[in-house]
Enzyme design. Structure first.
Site, short mmCIF file in Angstrom:
data_model
loop_
_atom_site.label_atom_id
_atom_site.label_comp_id
_atom_site.label_asym_id
_atom_site.label_seq_id
_atom_site.Cartn_x
_atom_site.Cartn_y
_atom_site.Cartn_z
N HIS A 68 0.90 -1.15 -0.23
CA HIS A 68 -0.01 0.04 0.16
C HIS A 68 0.90 1.07 0.17
O HIS A 68 1.88 1.50 0.76
CB HIS A 68 -0.96 0.24 1.03
CG HIS A 68 -2.00 -1.04 0.91
ND1 HIS A 68 -3.32 -0.60 1.57
CD2 HIS A 68 -2.23 -2.17 0.44
CE1 HIS A 68 -4.17 -1.53 1.45
NE2 HIS A 68 -3.45 -2.54 0.53
N GLU A 110 -1.50 6.54 -1.18
CA GLU A 110 -2.92 6.93 -0.97
C GLU A 110 -3.40 8.44 -0.17
O GLU A 110 -4.05 8.90 -1.01
CB GLU A 110 -3.76 5.93 -0.13
CG GLU A 110 -5.30 6.17 -0.31
CD GLU A 110 -6.07 5.36 0.76
OE1 GLU A 110 -7.29 5.18 0.57
OE2 GLU A 110 -5.36 4.51 1.60
N ASP A 148 -11.19 -2.63 -0.99
CA ASP A 148 -10.33 -2.59 0.28
C ASP A 148 -10.89 -3.40 1.23
O ASP A 148 -10.64 -4.74 1.36
CB ASP A 148 -10.33 -1.02 0.57
CG ASP A 148 -9.22 -0.66 1.48
OD1 ASP A 148 -8.35 -1.57 1.67
OD2 ASP A 148 -9.38 0.46 1.94
N ASP A 149 -11.73 -2.98 2.08
CA ASP A 149 -12.43 -3.56 3.18
C ASP A 149 -13.80 -3.46 3.10
O ASP A 149 -14.43 -2.73 3.75
CB ASP A 149 -11.85 -3.24 4.72
CG ASP A 149 -12.30 -4.25 5.62
OD1 ASP A 149 -13.29 -4.87 5.55
OD2 ASP A 149 -11.70 -4.32 6.70
#
Length: 156
Positions: A18, A21, A102-103
Site C-alpha cells: 500500500h 493513498e 479495500d475492506d
C-alpha cells in the site's frame, strides 16, 4: 522492512504494498520506493500517482498494477468524489488499473457498488470497465488454472 519484502519475493510470494493513498504532498514518491526498493508486484491504492507523470511512467514501464479502491479513497479523503477519482485517467494513460473494495465490511461496499459508482460518475466507459475488470483477472496472484476456474464461475 525492505529485507523482509526481498526475502518474501525471493521465496516466490507476490508482493502488494500500500503506497500513495493519502492526499498529502509528496506521497506519490512512496510508489517509487515500493516498486524500486521493496519489489512490489502490485500497489495497493496508489491513487496519488496521478500527481506525477514520472510515477505514471514508472507504473507503465514496470507493468505494476494499481489496486484502486474508489469508495475507500473517497471515505479517507484521498479523492474528493467518484467523478474526481483518477482511475479512468490512469487507465487511459496506460497504467494497469484494477477495481477493488479495500475492506468491504468497514467501507460498506462490494465490487458491484464500486463499479456502479464509477459508471454513474462517468469515470469509465463500458469498454474501459471491461478492460479494467480483465486486468483484475490478469494481475491475480492465483495460479493460472485457479484463475480460469474462478473467473469462469464469476462470469456464469
Amino acid at each position: 522492512f525492505i529485507p523482509l519484502f526481498k526475502r518474501a519475493k525471493a521465496a516466490g510470494l507476490g508482493i502488494t504494498i500500500h503506497a500513495g493513498e493519502p492526499a498529502v504532498p509528496g506521497i506519490e514518491r512512496n510508489i517509487r520506493t515500493a516498486i524500486e526498493d521493496m519489489g512490489a508486484d502490485r500497489i495497493g491504492h496508489g491513487v496519488q500517482a496521478i500527481r506525477d507523470e514520472r510515477i505514471i511512467q514508472l507504473l507503465i514501464d514496470t507493468g505494476t498494477p494499481l489496486e484502486l479502491c474508489p469508495t475507500s479513497n473517497w471515505l479517507t479523503g484521498a479523492v474528493d468524489s467518484f467523478a474526481a477519482h483518477p482511475l479512468g485517467h490512469l487507465h487511459r494513460a496506460g497504467v494497469i488499473t484494477t477495481i477493488n473494495t479495500d475492506d468491504p465490511t468497514v467501507m460498506c461496499t462490494d465490487l458491484h457498488q464500486e463499479i456502479d459508482r464509477l459508471l454513474e460518475a462517468g469515470n469509465l466507459s463500458q469498454d474501459e470497465l471491461m478492460a479494467v475488470l480483465d486486468n483484475g483477472r490478469r494481475m491475480s496472484f492465483l495460479p493460472a488454472e485457479e484463475i480460469g476456474r474462478v473467473w469462469s464461475d464469476q462470469m456464469a
